[in-house]
Design a protein around this motif. Sequence first.
Motif, PDB file in Angstrom:
ATOM      1  N   ILE A  53      -3.110  -7.986  10.010  1.00 32.37           N
ATOM      2  CA  ILE A  53      -2.482  -9.240  10.447  1.00 32.37           C
ATOM      3  C   ILE A  53      -1.896  -9.994   9.258  1.00 32.37           C
ATOM      4  CG2 ILE A  53      -2.974 -11.521  11.409  1.00 32.37           C
ATOM      5  CD1 ILE A  53      -4.921 -10.097  13.336  1.00 32.37           C
ATOM      6  N   LEU A  54      -2.623 -10.044   8.155  1.00 30.64           N
ATOM      7  CA  LEU A  54      -2.124 -10.754   6.973  1.00 30.64           C
ATOM      8  C   LEU A  54      -0.899 -10.079   6.360  1.00 30.64           C
ATOM      9  CD1 LEU A  54      -5.462 -11.742   5.210  1.00 30.64           C
ATOM     10  CD2 LEU A  54      -3.900 -13.226   6.481  1.00 30.64           C
ATOM     11  N   SER A  55      -0.798  -8.761   6.504  1.00 31.12           N
ATOM     12  CA  SER A  55       0.330  -8.037   5.917  1.00 31.12           C
ATOM     13  C   SER A  55       1.430  -7.760   6.934  1.00 31.12           C
ATOM     14  CB  SER A  55      -0.149  -6.724   5.313  1.00 31.12           C
ATOM     15  OG  SER A  55      -0.601  -5.860   6.331  1.00 31.12           O
ATOM     16  N   LEU A  56       1.401  -8.409   8.076  1.00 35.53           N
ATOM     17  CA  LEU A  56       2.385  -8.153   9.116  1.00 35.53           C
ATOM     18  C   LEU A  56       3.831  -8.360   8.652  1.00 35.53           C
ATOM     19  CD1 LEU A  56       2.651  -7.244  12.030  1.00 35.53           C
ATOM     20  CD2 LEU A  56       2.505  -9.627  12.718  1.00 35.53           C
ATOM     21  N   PRO A  57       4.150  -9.422   7.904  1.00 36.78           N
ATOM     22  CA  PRO A  57       5.551  -9.578   7.464  1.00 36.78           C
ATOM     23  C   PRO A  57       6.052  -8.411   6.602  1.00 36.78           C
ATOM     24  CG  PRO A  57       4.376 -11.634   7.199  1.00 36.78           C
ATOM     25  CD  PRO A  57       3.360 -10.600   7.560  1.00 36.78           C
ATOM     26  N   ILE A  58       5.253  -7.991   5.627  1.00 33.58           N
ATOM     27  CA  ILE A  58       5.700  -6.884   4.779  1.00 33.58           C
ATOM     28  C   ILE A  58       5.706  -5.578   5.561  1.00 33.58           C
ATOM     29  CG2 ILE A  58       3.455  -6.319   3.788  1.00 33.58           C
ATOM     30  CD1 ILE A  58       4.981  -5.903   1.116  1.00 33.58           C
ATOM     31  N   ASN A  59       4.795  -5.453   6.523  1.00 33.75           N
ATOM     32  CA  ASN A  59       4.767  -4.257   7.354  1.00 33.75           C
ATOM     33  C   ASN A  59       6.024  -4.178   8.215  1.00 33.75           C
ATOM     34  OD1 ASN A  59       3.630  -1.896   8.186  1.00 33.75           O
ATOM     35  ND2 ASN A  59       1.821  -2.817   9.083  1.00 33.75           N
ATOM     36  N   LEU A  60       6.476  -5.293   8.713  1.00 32.88           N
ATOM     37  CA  LEU A  60       7.719  -5.306   9.495  1.00 32.88           C
ATOM     38  C   LEU A  60       8.933  -5.011   8.616  1.00 32.88           C
ATOM     39  CD1 LEU A  60       7.101  -8.354  11.860  1.00 32.88           C
ATOM     40  CD2 LEU A  60       7.150  -5.940  12.470  1.00 32.88           C
ATOM     41  N   MET A  61       8.929  -5.541   7.388  1.00 35.07           N
ATOM     42  CA  MET A  61      10.058  -5.308   6.484  1.00 35.07           C
ATOM     43  C   MET A  61      10.157  -3.843   6.068  1.00 35.07           C
ATOM     44  SD  MET A  61      10.179  -8.759   4.095  1.00 35.07           S
ATOM     45  CE  MET A  61       9.899  -7.790   2.699  1.00 35.07           C
ATOM     46  N   THR A  62       9.024  -3.167   5.965  1.00 34.79           N
ATOM     47  CA  THR A  62       9.038  -1.762   5.556  1.00 34.79           C
ATOM     48  C   THR A  62       8.999  -0.821   6.756  1.00 34.79           C
ATOM     49  OG1 THR A  62       6.634  -1.694   5.363  1.00 34.79           O
ATOM     50  CG2 THR A  62       7.888  -2.276   3.373  1.00 34.79           C
ATOM     51  N   LEU A  63       9.180  -1.368   7.945  1.00 35.95           N
ATOM     52  CA  LEU A  63       9.189  -0.589   9.182  1.00 35.95           C
ATOM     53  C   LEU A  63       7.899   0.213   9.380  1.00 35.95           C
ATOM     54  CD1 LEU A  63      12.873   0.650   9.107  1.00 35.95           C
ATOM     55  CD2 LEU A  63      11.949  -1.339  10.292  1.00 35.95           C
ATOM     56  N   GLY A  64       6.785  -0.379   9.003  1.00 41.69           N
ATOM     57  CA  GLY A  64       5.477   0.228   9.216  1.00 41.69           C
ATOM     58  C   GLY A  64       4.968   1.094   8.091  1.00 41.69           C
ATOM     59  N   LEU A  65       5.774   1.337   7.073  1.00 38.96           N
ATOM     60  CA  LEU A  65       5.328   2.201   5.977  1.00 38.96           C
ATOM     61  C   LEU A  65       4.226   1.565   5.130  1.00 38.96           C
ATOM     62  CD1 LEU A  65       8.660   3.824   4.810  1.00 38.96           C
ATOM     63  CD2 LEU A  65       6.818   4.868   6.113  1.00 38.96           C
ATOM     64  N   PHE A  66       4.129   0.240   5.169  1.00 37.90           N
ATOM     65  CA  PHE A  66       3.065  -0.420   4.411  1.00 37.90           C
ATOM     66  C   PHE A  66       1.689  -0.073   4.976  1.00 37.90           C
ATOM     67  CE2 PHE A  66       0.504  -4.060   2.962  1.00 37.90           C
ATOM     68  CZ  PHE A  66       0.766  -3.976   1.605  1.00 37.90           C
ATOM     69  N   THR A  67       1.653   0.440   6.192  1.00 33.87           N
ATOM     70  CA  THR A  67       0.388   0.869   6.783  1.00 33.87           C
ATOM     71  C   THR A  67      -0.245   1.981   5.944  1.00 33.87           C
ATOM     72  OG1 THR A  67       1.249   0.306   8.953  1.00 33.87           O
ATOM     73  CG2 THR A  67      -0.680   1.723   8.909  1.00 33.87           C
ATOM     74  N   LEU A  68       0.570   2.814   5.314  1.00 32.30           N
ATOM     75  CA  LEU A  68       0.040   3.851   4.425  1.00 32.30           C
ATOM     76  C   LEU A  68      -0.711   3.229   3.249  1.00 32.30           C
ATOM     77  CD1 LEU A  68       3.103   6.245   4.308  1.00 32.30           C
ATOM     78  CD2 LEU A  68       1.026   6.489   5.670  1.00 32.30           C
ATOM     79  N   VAL A  69      -0.183   2.139   2.732  1.00 29.07           N
ATOM     80  CA  VAL A  69      -0.840   1.437   1.629  1.00 29.07           C
ATOM     81  C   VAL A  69      -2.162   0.845   2.110  1.00 29.07           C
ATOM     82  CG1 VAL A  69      -0.624  -0.468  -0.009  1.00 29.07           C
ATOM     83  CG2 VAL A  69       1.348   0.986   0.474  1.00 29.07           C
ATOM     84  N   ILE A  70      -2.170   0.293   3.319  1.00 29.14           N
ATOM     85  CA  ILE A  70      -3.403  -0.263   3.879  1.00 29.14           C
ATOM     86  C   ILE A  70      -4.448   0.835   4.042  1.00 29.14           C
ATOM     87  CG2 ILE A  70      -4.415  -1.355   5.919  1.00 29.14           C
ATOM     88  CD1 ILE A  70      -1.766  -2.868   6.251  1.00 29.14           C
ATOM     89  N   ASN A  71      -4.032   2.007   4.524  1.00 30.19           N
ATOM     90  CA  ASN A  71      -4.960   3.131   4.659  1.00 30.19           C
ATOM     91  C   ASN A  71      -5.515   3.544   3.297  1.00 30.19           C
ATOM     92  OD1 ASN A  71      -4.497   3.172   7.398  1.00 30.19           O
ATOM     93  ND2 ASN A  71      -3.060   4.873   7.311  1.00 30.19           N
ATOM     94  N   GLY A  72      -4.673   3.582   2.288  1.00 27.51           N
ATOM     95  CA  GLY A  72      -5.133   3.887   0.936  1.00 27.51           C
ATOM     96  C   GLY A  72      -6.102   2.843   0.411  1.00 27.51           C
ATOM     97  N   LEU A  73      -5.828   1.580   0.707  1.00 26.93           N
ATOM     98  CA  LEU A  73      -6.738   0.510   0.292  1.00 26.93           C
ATOM     99  C   LEU A  73      -8.101   0.645   0.971  1.00 26.93           C
ATOM    100  CD1 LEU A  73      -4.381  -2.604   0.293  1.00 26.93           C
ATOM    101  CD2 LEU A  73      -5.500  -1.578  -1.681  1.00 26.93           C
TER     102      LEU A  73
END
Length: 115
Positions: A53-73
Motif C-alpha cells: 500500500i505504501l509503495s502503490l504510487p511507484i508500483n503504478l509508475m513501474t506498471l507493477g515491476l516494483f513488486t519484484l523489489v518488494i518480493n526481494g525485500l
Amino acid sequence: MRFLTTVLVDTILFMAISGFFPADFYVASVGIAFLAALVLAVLNWLVRPIITILSLPINLMTLGLFTLVINGLMLELTAVIVGAGFRFSSFWMAILVAVLMSIVSWIIAEYFQRP
C-alpha cells in the motif's frame, strides 16, 4: 491447509534454488529452510500488505515491476530474521530467487488446479 502447503512448497524451493546457486544463496539445512519459509509466510501475511500500500504510487509508475523489489525485500528481511543459516550474496540474488519462486509457485498452482 493452504498455509502449510505454501510453507512446504517454499521449503522445497529454497533447498532446490540454493542447490543451483550454492555460492550466492546459502541454506544451511532443511530445518533452516522450513523456518525461513515459515518466517516468509508470516511476513507476507503481516508486513507485505503495508509495504504494498505504501509503495502503490511507484508500483503504478513501474506498471507493477516494483513488486519484484518488494518480493526481494521480503526475502532479505527473512534472511535477517532467520540468521546466518539463510543468506543471500546480494540484493539482486534475492530478487532472482523471488522471481524463480514466483514462477515455480505459479506453475505448481496451475498444475494442481486442473480438474
